[in-house]
Motif scaffolding. Structure first.
Motif, short mmCIF file in Angstrom:
data_model
loop_
_atom_site.label_atom_id
_atom_site.label_comp_id
_atom_site.label_asym_id
_atom_site.label_seq_id
_atom_site.Cartn_x
_atom_site.Cartn_y
_atom_site.Cartn_z
N VAL A 51 0.91 -1.08 -0.02
CA VAL A 51 -0.09 -0.10 0.09
C VAL A 51 0.86 1.20 -0.07
O VAL A 51 0.75 2.18 -0.80
N SER A 52 2.03 1.40 0.72
CA SER A 52 2.89 2.48 0.88
C SER A 52 3.38 2.62 -0.39
O SER A 52 3.64 3.91 -0.77
N SER A 53 4.11 1.70 -0.91
CA SER A 53 4.78 1.72 -2.37
C SER A 53 3.83 2.23 -3.50
O SER A 53 4.22 3.15 -4.21
N ALA A 54 2.75 1.85 -3.36
CA ALA A 54 1.48 2.21 -4.33
C ALA A 54 1.16 3.76 -4.37
O ALA A 54 1.01 4.49 -5.13
N ALA A 55 1.25 4.08 -3.14
CA ALA A 55 1.05 5.61 -2.67
C ALA A 55 2.02 6.60 -3.32
O ALA A 55 1.86 7.30 -3.85
N LEU A 56 3.37 5.84 -2.93
CA LEU A 56 4.50 6.65 -3.24
C LEU A 56 4.67 6.82 -5.01
O LEU A 56 4.81 7.84 -5.55
N VAL A 57 4.59 5.72 -5.50
CA VAL A 57 4.56 5.50 -6.97
C VAL A 57 3.57 6.55 -7.71
O VAL A 57 3.98 7.33 -8.51
N SER A 58 2.27 6.22 -6.99
CA SER A 58 1.16 7.07 -7.46
C SER A 58 1.38 8.65 -7.35
O SER A 58 1.08 9.54 -8.27
N GLY A 59 2.11 8.88 -6.33
CA GLY A 59 2.32 10.26 -6.02
C GLY A 59 3.30 10.68 -6.98
O GLY A 59 3.32 11.97 -7.36
N LEU A 60 4.37 9.94 -7.40
CA LEU A 60 5.23 10.31 -8.38
C LEU A 60 4.48 10.69 -9.89
O LEU A 60 4.77 11.78 -10.50
N HIS A 61 3.44 9.88 -9.94
CA HIS A 61 2.81 10.13 -11.23
C HIS A 61 1.66 11.38 -11.10
O HIS A 61 1.47 12.03 -12.20
N LEU A 62 1.49 11.70 -9.76
CA LEU A 62 0.66 12.96 -9.82
C LEU A 62 1.47 14.33 -9.69
O LEU A 62 0.91 15.33 -10.01
N LEU A 63 2.94 14.18 -9.90
CA LEU A 63 3.52 15.37 -10.27
C LEU A 63 3.25 15.88 -11.45
O LEU A 63 3.31 17.09 -11.76
N LYS A 64 3.00 14.90 -12.45
CA LYS A 64 2.43 15.28 -13.79
C LYS A 64 1.36 16.59 -13.85
O LYS A 64 1.17 17.19 -14.62
N VAL A 65 0.40 16.08 -12.80
CA VAL A 65 -0.84 16.85 -12.80
C VAL A 65 -0.71 18.04 -12.05
O VAL A 65 -0.96 19.20 -12.73
N SER A 66 -0.06 18.20 -11.04
CA SER A 66 0.10 19.37 -10.18
C SER A 66 1.17 19.22 -9.44
O SER A 66 1.35 18.80 -8.20
N THR A 67 2.47 19.86 -9.67
CA THR A 67 3.47 19.57 -8.96
C THR A 67 3.49 20.56 -7.80
O THR A 67 4.08 19.97 -6.50
N ILE A 68 3.00 21.77 -7.53
CA ILE A 68 3.06 22.64 -6.50
C ILE A 68 1.95 21.95 -5.35
O ILE A 68 2.38 21.78 -4.14
N GLN A 69 0.88 21.36 -5.72
CA GLN A 69 0.00 20.80 -4.79
C GLN A 69 0.53 19.47 -4.24
O GLN A 69 0.25 18.98 -3.14
#
Length: 81
Positions: A51-69
């Motif tokens: 679960v924690s690795s899925a959240a971290l990797v998904s968080g990296l993909h969210l960098l494309k959506v909104s870096t500041i947020q």
């Protein structure tokens, strides 16, 4: 669809939670990011490594959506590690 995925993020089955995180982050836009922020923060510090690795990797993909947020959302969680 997103409400069903958010419900799966609260499931007791870790596989459901990790898959829901991955899918939800792949369809998330900047408007939905605020709604799933709490779930992602909980998932990053989860005791299950899947679960924690899925959240971290998904968080990296969210960098494309909104870096500041993303940076504002994870600044305290990253400091814990």
């Amino acid at each position: 669809m997103t409400s069903s995925l958010m419900k799966d993020m609260n499931s007791k089955v870790d596989l459901y939670r990790s898959n829901a995180i991955r899918v939800l982050c792949s369809i998330t836009d900047a408007g939905l990011l605020g709604q799933i922020e709490r779930y992602l923060k909980q998932a990053v510090v989860d005791k299950n490594s899947v679960v924690s690795s899925a959240a971290l990797v998904s968080g990296l993909h969210l960098l494309k959506v909104s870096t500041i947020q993303f940076l504002l959302m994870y600044k305290y969680s990253i400091a814990l590690f």
